[in-house]
Design an enzyme around this catalytic site. Sequence first.
Site, PDB file in Angstrom:
ATOM      1  CB  CYS A   8      -0.917  -0.016   1.227  1.00 46.04           C
ATOM      2  SG  CYS A   8      -1.951   1.455   1.265  1.00 46.04           S
ATOM      3  NE  ARG A  13      -5.607   0.319 -11.012  1.00 46.00           N
ATOM      4  CZ  ARG A  13      -4.577   0.933 -11.552  1.00 46.00           C
ATOM      5  NH1 ARG A  13      -4.570   2.238 -11.611  1.00 46.00           N
ATOM      6  NH2 ARG A  13      -3.553   0.240 -12.019  1.00 46.00           N
TER       7      ARG A  13
END
Length: 318
Positions: free
Chosen positions: A84, A210
Amino acid sequence: MAGVADRAYRLMCKRFGAAYTVSEMVSAKGICYSDRKTAELCTVTDGERPMAVQLFGSEPDFMAEAVKIVLDFRPDIIDINMGCPVPKVIGTGAGSALMKDIRLAAEITDAAVRAAGDVPVTVKIRSGWSAETVNAPEMARALEAAGAAAVAVHGRTRDQFYSGQADISVIRDVNQAVSIPVIGNGDVTDAASCLKMYSETGCDLVMVGRGSYGAPFVFEEIEAALTGRDYVPPTVEQRMSIMLGHIRLMLENSSKCEELAMHEARKLAAWYMNGYYGSAKFRGRCYQLSSYSEAEELAKEFIELQNSRIDKNNPKNS
Ligand SMILES: Cc1cc2nc3c(=O)[nH]c(=O)nc-3n(C[C@H](O)[C@H](O)[C@H](O)COP(=O)(O)O)c2cc1C
């Protein structure tokens, strides 16, 4: 994906053929201090299995404690987030900050592996912190030695966040460096990019992020390509029906009232309409949705608009 891949999202992906799902990331420390969101984020239902619960943290002791707590939710896998890039996470030394401290990353993994018993522990990493310090192969070797059962590699550095192109050659290098399974990730949006990821990296599994926005059927497309079947993409009518099904699932799984839950469905609706004629205008309307019946109405109008375009361009229909 935090803020995106909630239970309804994961169930949709599974329905369309995803082999495996991962929870939104959960703070190890938050769990240890009995954060009230823990149960919401860590619960695993049968339709989502096999599923990993993903933890992030920078302290081995908290990680071990959090793993023990998470085991009560019976995840199939525990995954540790070391990729992250967001400042709030790396500011605590977690996420991709661990790409800069391989020794600590290995200690965290070792602590999680010991606490997890029979449940496999996997780790998600990036290619490195920056273009100058690409170290995913070295990191993956250390994680393997610490007992990681697999490693997922996103082919971008932390400095890239989500921009630019993923460099999948790093995933190939990781695959050559370790003998545990490697999961390739970055910019897979369809069957062709998935097949490329497999063939150019030799990875064992491919992870789609995504590319599944408003397109859970991307997994059906990929499965068809992998099994040599023909694939016909959904029509606009089918797409809207899938969208409404997704919103219903989200409402059913939400503890919020319809109006508040619909706030979270807004971006979903916009994703399902993306790429079509007039989608920019519809996006604005998606962001005003506050009930399921409004979503139904919008879907109907969207279909009518797309069909009117087809009719105009097709003399047979005029
Ligand atoms: C909004 C958003 C939230 C994300 N949250 C997580 C997360 O919680 N855990 C994780 O491992 N990766 C997370 N990611 C990263 C994705 O899993 C993935 O590695 C990245 O988007 C690259 O893959 P893609 O090109 O297929 O999207 C997130 C990405 C986005 C855009």
